[in-house]
Design a protein around this motif. Structure first.
Motif, PDB file in Angstrom:
ATOM      1  N   LYS A 223     -83.084 -36.600  54.972  1.00 25.68           N
ATOM      2  CA  LYS A 223     -82.144 -35.734  54.252  1.00 25.68           C
ATOM      3  C   LYS A 223     -82.823 -35.039  53.083  1.00 25.68           C
ATOM      4  O   LYS A 223     -82.645 -33.835  52.864  1.00 25.68           O
ATOM      5  CB  LYS A 223     -80.945 -36.545  53.742  1.00 25.68           C
ATOM      6  N   ASP A 228     -84.058 -29.471  59.349  1.00 24.41           N
ATOM      7  CA  ASP A 228     -82.909 -29.107  60.168  1.00 24.41           C
ATOM      8  C   ASP A 228     -83.037 -29.636  61.597  1.00 24.41           C
ATOM      9  O   ASP A 228     -82.160 -29.401  62.433  1.00 24.41           O
ATOM     10  CB  ASP A 228     -82.670 -27.591  60.178  1.00 24.41           C
ATOM     11  N   GLY A 247     -75.548 -41.327  61.213  1.00 24.82           N
ATOM     12  CA  GLY A 247     -74.109 -41.118  61.192  1.00 24.82           C
ATOM     13  C   GLY A 247     -73.489 -41.585  59.893  1.00 24.82           C
ATOM     14  O   GLY A 247     -72.629 -40.900  59.316  1.00 24.82           O
ATOM     15  N   GLY A 250     -74.145 -39.150  57.191  1.00 20.60           N
ATOM     16  CA  GLY A 250     -73.657 -37.789  57.399  1.00 20.60           C
ATOM     17  C   GLY A 250     -74.765 -36.789  57.647  1.00 20.60           C
ATOM     18  O   GLY A 250     -74.619 -35.599  57.338  1.00 20.60           O
ATOM     19  N   LYS A 252     -76.524 -34.268  59.652  1.00 18.07           N
ATOM     20  CA  LYS A 252     -76.177 -33.402  60.781  1.00 18.07           C
ATOM     21  C   LYS A 252     -77.342 -32.455  61.067  1.00 18.07           C
ATOM     22  O   LYS A 252     -77.417 -31.352  60.514  1.00 18.07           O
ATOM     23  CB  LYS A 252     -74.912 -32.598  60.465  1.00 18.07           C
ATOM     24  N   LYS A 254     -80.392 -31.369  64.374  1.00 17.15           N
ATOM     25  CA  LYS A 254     -80.693 -31.482  65.798  1.00 17.15           C
ATOM     26  C   LYS A 254     -81.736 -32.576  66.004  1.00 17.15           C
ATOM     27  O   LYS A 254     -82.674 -32.703  65.217  1.00 17.15           O
ATOM     28  CB  LYS A 254     -81.213 -30.150  66.337  1.00 17.15           C
ATOM     29  N   TRP A 255     -81.552 -33.333  67.069  1.00 13.77           N
ATOM     30  CA  TRP A 255     -82.467 -34.413  67.410  1.00 13.77           C
ATOM     31  C   TRP A 255     -83.099 -34.111  68.765  1.00 13.77           C
ATOM     32  O   TRP A 255     -82.392 -33.911  69.756  1.00 13.77           O
ATOM     33  CB  TRP A 255     -81.729 -35.755  67.488  1.00 13.77           C
ATOM     34  N   ASP A 273     -71.102 -39.051  65.808  1.00 12.28           N
ATOM     35  CA  ASP A 273     -70.396 -37.776  65.966  1.00 12.28           C
ATOM     36  C   ASP A 273     -71.369 -36.598  66.022  1.00 12.28           C
ATOM     37  O   ASP A 273     -71.228 -35.613  65.304  1.00 12.28           O
ATOM     38  CB  ASP A 273     -69.394 -37.579  64.827  1.00 12.28           C
ATOM     39  N   LEU A 274     -72.352 -36.723  66.911  1.00  9.81           N
ATOM     40  CA  LEU A 274     -73.396 -35.697  67.026  1.00  9.81           C
ATOM     41  C   LEU A 274     -73.298 -34.964  68.367  1.00  9.81           C
ATOM     42  O   LEU A 274     -74.299 -34.728  69.033  1.00  9.81           O
ATOM     43  CB  LEU A 274     -74.780 -36.339  66.870  1.00  9.81           C
ATOM     44  N   GLN A 277     -75.776 -32.143  69.620  1.00  6.40           N
ATOM     45  CA  GLN A 277     -76.889 -32.056  68.670  1.00  6.40           C
ATOM     46  C   GLN A 277     -78.060 -32.974  69.024  1.00  6.40           C
ATOM     47  O   GLN A 277     -79.082 -32.952  68.336  1.00  6.40           O
ATOM     48  CB  GLN A 277     -76.406 -32.387  67.249  1.00  6.40           C
TER      49      GLN A 277
END
Length: 413
Positions: A223, A228, A247, A250, A252, A254-255, A273-274, A277
């Motif tokens: 983070k 990104d 998660g 938080g 968010k 792309k993996w 909740d990805l 992504q």
């Protein structure tokens, strides 16, 4: 006379026992069955036992019963060699392993040395997932066959996809601290520089293999870096716990992954909740609509409802092995390995064309890039009972995955 009958009966019994042993195609599965990687290892064993039962229901392979024996290696190289020797002592001549390239290298070396010392009792190492490129390059061996695309082949496919994502400016690399993880990171750095020199690699992190229980400090670094996107080769609990921490924080982004579809991965992605992504590159997914695969997948999931994860590469491994044994009319590695060389094969997930290159015993096969999210119309299979599944977003034909090899294989004789 009574003594004569007893002696004769014993002799008949011994001959029958020997015949039974000869009529069994034994496969030794050497992978983690305890510890942090046990969930992944157990699923591989489930696959082979399912495949063996299916083959035996049809009369076996060359009328030989297929027997699969599990040996717990705890993802440890030295433990693996002890288990391989135990398997040999129990009459196994076909070793299957896939989790951990450091383990794979150790087994490959051991098998080559064993065969030099025992020229009349060869064994073979069938590798379904240890993908450090050294295994089919400088470490290549006649007695080793690789059924999964190596690190460089998969990274080429991933970076070809990433280069067209204009929103990606900063990428963080996080990998397990062993040979495979370093190979993933090195390939990512090299290929990103070649294809998208404007992308900044803002982190290149390594962590101990299946020992971290809380990835929050690592996610905090991601983070803070402003990334990104993340590229990771993590598998098993190291992927699941990494996504869990993402998660909770938080995060968010792309993996881009190699093994997000392995045990625990799909559940972790949904819980984080990805949707849409998380991407993976591999040899196949459910929901490709290939009827032959769909039928097998359904039967497998019905049997293993609590662990409904499908590894297509294990089905390819067994399918190619059985085809070679049948063509050679022998389960002796010295007889069936020549049949594997150059063998063409319709791969499990899609029926796409695959082939084993003779020069280094590498299987080339179609690769798929997929993303994970809620099931779409026409998709029948979810993952780990999440209601979410993998959706194909890209495909690379086997002929377009071929890379050069530095293998200088020493052949017997």
């Amino acid at each position: 006379m009574k003594h004569l009958f007893a002696t004769t009966a014993l002799a008949v019994s011994l001959v029958a026992g020997h015949a039974a042993a000869e009529d069994t195609l034994k496969i030794g599965y050497v992978d983690p069955l305890s510890g942090g990687a046990a969930s992944v290892g157990q699923i591989g064993l489930n696959h082979l036992k399912f495949i063996a039962d299916e083959a035996n229901a049809k009369g076996g392979i060359n009328r030989e019963k297929v027997e699969v024996i599990g040996y717990d290696n705890q993802v440890n190289a030295q433990t693996s060699l002890v288990q391989v020797q135990k398997a040999i002592d129990e009459g196994v001549r076909i070793i299957v392993q896939g989790n951990g390239s450091s383990v794979g290298v150790a087994i490959e070396d051991f098998v080559a040395k064993y065969n030099r010392r025992n020229p009349d009792k060869h064994i073979v190492y069938l590798n379904y997932g240890a993908i450090d490129p050294v295994l089919t390059n400088e470490k290549c061996s006649y007695w080793h066959v690789s059924f999964d695309a190596n690190v460089n082949v998969k990274m080429a496919a991933l970076t070809n996809f990433i280069k067209d994502q204009s929103d990606i400016k900063k990428i963080y690399l996080i990998d397990q601290d062993y040979s495979f993880g370093h190979a993933v990171a090195d390939a990512a750095v090299k290929m990103l520089k070649e294809k998208r020199a404007d992308i900044e690699v803002v982190g290149n992190e390594f962590h101990p293999l299946v020992k971290i229980t809380d990835f929050a400090p690592y996610v905090a670094k991601i983070k803070a870096s402003g990334a990104d996107a993340v590229i990771t080769g993590n598998w098993g609990q190291d992927f699941s716990l990494l996504l869990k921490a993402a998660g909770q924080a938080g995060l968010k982004v792309k993996w881009f992954t190699y093994y997000a579809g392995a045990a625990g991965g799909p559940t972790a992605i949904k819980q984080a909740d990805l949707a849409g992504q998380v991407y993976q590159v591999n040899e196949g997914i459910n929901n490709l609509g290939y009827p032959e695969a769909d039928k097998t997948i359904k039967a497998y999931i019905d049997r293993y409802k609590d662990a409904p994860v499908v590894f297509p590469r294990i089905f390819n491994t067994a399918g190619l092995l059985f085809k070679a044994v049948e063509e050679a009319k022998s389960s002796d590695p010295a007889d069936f390995i020549p049949k594997l060389e150059g063998m063409e094969y319709k791969t499990f997930s899609s029926g796409g064309d695959g082939f084993i290159r003779k020069e280094d015993h590498q299987l080339f096969q179609p690769l798929f890039i997929s993303s994970f999210g809620p099931l779409k119309d026409g998709e029948s299979f979810d993952e780990e009972n999440t209601g979410w599944g993998w959706t194909k977003i890209g495909e690379v034909a086997a002929k377009d995955t071929v890379v050069p090899t530095t293998c200088e294989m020493k052949r017997p004789g």
